[in-house]
Scaffold this motif. Structure first.
Motif, short mmCIF file in Angstrom:
data_model
loop_
_atom_site.label_atom_id
_atom_site.label_comp_id
_atom_site.label_asym_id
_atom_site.label_seq_id
_atom_site.Cartn_x
_atom_site.Cartn_y
_atom_site.Cartn_z
N LEU A 41 24.57 44.82 30.87
CA LEU A 41 25.45 43.67 30.71
C LEU A 41 26.51 43.62 31.80
O LEU A 41 27.31 42.67 31.84
N ASP A 42 26.52 44.61 32.68
CA ASP A 42 27.42 44.57 33.84
C ASP A 42 26.86 43.55 34.82
O ASP A 42 25.77 43.76 35.37
N PRO A 43 27.56 42.44 35.08
CA PRO A 43 26.97 41.38 35.90
C PRO A 43 26.85 41.72 37.37
O PRO A 43 26.30 40.93 38.14
N HIS A 44 27.34 42.90 37.78
CA HIS A 44 27.28 43.30 39.19
C HIS A 44 26.46 44.57 39.39
O HIS A 44 26.48 45.14 40.47
N PHE A 45 25.73 45.00 38.36
CA PHE A 45 25.06 46.29 38.45
C PHE A 45 23.66 46.20 39.03
O PHE A 45 23.29 46.99 39.89
N HIS A 46 22.85 45.23 38.58
CA HIS A 46 21.44 45.24 38.94
C HIS A 46 20.93 43.81 39.05
O HIS A 46 20.93 43.07 38.06
N ASN A 52 20.66 38.56 34.79
CA ASN A 52 21.39 37.38 35.24
C ASN A 52 21.42 36.29 34.18
O ASN A 52 22.39 35.53 34.08
N ALA A 53 20.34 36.18 33.41
CA ALA A 53 20.30 35.16 32.36
C ALA A 53 21.37 35.42 31.31
O ALA A 53 22.09 34.49 30.88
N VAL A 54 21.51 36.66 30.90
CA VAL A 54 22.54 37.00 29.91
C VAL A 54 23.93 36.88 30.53
O VAL A 54 24.88 36.40 29.87
N ALA A 55 24.07 37.28 31.78
CA ALA A 55 25.36 37.13 32.45
C ALA A 55 25.78 35.67 32.47
O ALA A 55 26.97 35.35 32.31
N ARG A 513 14.12 25.75 33.91
CA ARG A 513 14.85 26.12 35.12
C ARG A 513 13.90 26.77 36.12
O ARG A 513 13.13 27.67 35.77
N ALA A 514 14.01 26.33 37.37
CA ALA A 514 13.19 26.93 38.43
C ALA A 514 13.52 28.40 38.63
O ALA A 514 12.68 29.18 39.07
N ASP A 515 14.78 28.80 38.33
CA ASP A 515 15.16 30.20 38.51
C ASP A 515 14.74 31.08 37.34
O ASP A 515 15.06 32.26 37.31
N GLU A 516 14.05 30.49 36.35
CA GLU A 516 13.45 31.16 35.20
C GLU A 516 14.45 31.78 34.23
O GLU A 516 14.06 32.47 33.28
N LEU A 517 15.75 31.56 34.42
CA LEU A 517 16.73 32.16 33.51
C LEU A 517 16.58 31.55 32.12
O LEU A 517 16.56 30.32 31.96
#
Length: 526
Positions: A41-46, A52-55, A513-517
């Motif tokens: 859930l760290d939006p800068h980790f991976h 990214n969808a959850v972020a 969404r094209a980004d699949e999120l």
């Protein structure tokens, strides 16, 4: 562009109103199931799409993107280049974090400082802040960002970074996010609870500055088994799923209880090789099973042979059941820096055998092809199919599919000789070039997901030039040239571009969404 609007439902195209929803759901809770685990859930980790969808539900970016991956205002209301190397961002006023703290320019400065310093990040976001030389806080809601020379891609880079609260997140760890203590943003949903690899529970942020989500509560489940995910939808245990198993497409399309949405995506499925070992590669032996003192994957003739052996159309037709597009490059047509007249390679087993013989392997060799078995639609079956195609040209291939969390950690450590993986891009060629092809360089933030450790100084130089080119037409040509060079050198082996497919109970509608999120805010009552 046609590819970005292929949204289909069983009885008609799905669409969403641009304003707040007028209908209220009978059930205020949305039960969703996704096919890939959320690893942090760290939006800068991976840099992973499930993360990214959850972020995107918890946090916000300065610049958001719509379903067609076009930029739109987020926490920044506007952005303007006031000089070739200076951008001014006007920030949105009146925004508060979930804990009540006011969003200001200082939070953006703090976020930029944190991004390149997240410990043990397996795929860092640092590339998106490395071009920044200085950030000036003009006032509480105005920033001037100076880059290291002209840098026209700064707004696009900002679509990748979620903004944190300086007061709340000073000194927090990735574990603090995963435990929920630090999962505090400005986004449309607040996190209520998190069970790693199982589910996340959310509640609506009633003070959200943007469009109000339709559902007050969300159960966001991770069901990585394809059959179980479809069964949960049909049984009514969940109302919405992503990564619809291709084997179930025909059945779901005929079920009057189910609606679907789909779009050609921005995710490339590709193969990567061990480029960094000159001596023996760990999962390669000769035809008799003896170690090979030199790494055959460093020979371009071998890499070309392995690519030529693959029947991409057969994989799309028989394994993916049509839910993909064979490709030789990063993007589908219509995307900035798409390479015209660069079609997917047709299989040529005889030509592949000749190249292997020229490279000194007339009898082939043995290799293990690794990949995940629960991350992408049919990923385990795809590597099985490729293994059979390679075996037919004399490269006897063992296949090892693993759970995503195990696989991606090992791939990040460079443990494999050959492996299948995917990449979801921004709609612009420098994004995959910087992350997948550029020589890994922590100071620059380049090569963060270059797990094969490919390196080509000439391509790096082309990329560097493109990143500083202000003229769009010239920059596009530079990016096309760099991509051509990478594909001709077989830096990676593109296979197909994935079609993103969601399924839901018929009382729902979804903005594909094209980004699949897969985000709860994109689902509404029909």
């Amino acid at each position: 562009m046609a590819w970005t609007r292929r949204i289909f439902a069983l009885l008609g195209a799905l669409s969403l109103a641009t304003g707040p929803a007028t209908a209220q759901p009978a059930n205020p809770t949305l039960n969703m199931a996704v096919g890939a685990p959320v690893t942090s859930l760290d939006p800068h980790f991976h840099q992973l799409s499930p993360n990214n969808a959850v972020a995107a539900m918890i946090f916000d970016r300065l610049i958001n993107t719509d379903g067609q991956a076009r930029m739109q205002p987020g926490l920044a209301e506007s952005w303007t280049a006031i000089a070739p190397d200076v951008w001014e961002f006007k920030l949105r006023r009146g925004v508060r974090f979930h804990n009540g703290n006011e969003f200001t320019a200082e939070d953006v400065v703090f976020t930029f400082q944190r991004v390149p310093n997240v410990p043990n990040s397996p795929s860092s976001f640092a590339a998106f802040v490395r071009p920044i030389r200085n950030v000036e806080v003009v006032d509480s809601h105005t920033l001037r960002i100076t880059t290291n020379g002209p840098y026209p891609l700064l707004p696009q880079d900002m679509t990748n970074l979620y903004i944190l609260d300086r007061e709340t997140h000073q000194g927090v760890t990735t574990e603090d996010f995963n435990a929920g203590r630090a999962a505090i943003g400005t986004g449309p949903y607040r996190m209520v609870s998190h069970r790693m690899g199982d589910r996340i529970e959310f509640e609506r942020n009633e003070q959200y500055f943007g469009e109000r989500p339709a559902f007050a509560r969300v159960n966001y489940r991770m069901i990585t088994n394809d059959s179980a995910r479809t069964a949960a939808l049909l049984a009514g245990d969940v109302e919405f799923i992503d990564q619809v198993p291709t084997a179930d497409l025909a059945r779901l399309r005929q079920d009057q209880r189910i609606a679907m949405s789909e779009v050609t995506g921005l995710r490339l499925i590709y193969l990567s090789f061990d480029h960094h070992r000159d001596d023996a590669s760990p999962f390669v032996t000769d035809a008799e099973g003896r170690p090979i003192p030199r790494n055959p994957l460093r020979d371009i003739r071998v890499r070309r042979a392995l690519s030529m052996a693959i029947d991409r159309q057969a994989i799309v037709d028989r394994v993916m059941e049509g839910a993909g597009t064979p490709t030789a490059q990063f993007f589908p047509p219509g995307i900035f820096s798409f390479i015209n007249e660069f079609p997917a390679q047709r299989p040529d087993p005889e030509g592949a055998r000749r190249l292997l013989a020229e490279a000194g392997f007339p009898n082939g060799f043995r290799i293990t092809l690794h990949g995940p078995n629960d991350r992408y639609p049919n990923d385990g079956r795809v590597i099985q199919a490729i293994g059979q195609m390679w075996t037919r040209i004399g490269v006897r291939t063992a296949v090892e599919a693993q759970p995503w969390t195990t696989f991606v950690a090992r791939a990040g450590r460079g443990e494999f000789s050959a492996f299948l993986i995917g990449w979801g891009s921004n709609p612009e060629g420098s994004h995959p070039l910087r992350n997948l092809i550029a020589t890994p360089n922590r100071d620059r933030g380049w090569g963060a997901s270059n797990r094969g450790r490919y390196s080509n100084a000439a391509i790096d130089a082309q990329l560097e030039q493109a990143l500083r080119e202000i003229d769009d037409a010239r920059r596009e040509q530079l990016l096309i040239a760099a991509q051509r060079a990478a594909f001709e050198d077989v830096a990676i082996v593109p296979l197909y571009i994935q079609t993103n497919i969601w399924a839901m109970r018929r009382n729902l509608q979804h903005a594909a969404r094209a980004d699949e999120l897969t985000r709860a805010q994109d689902v509404r009552p029909r």
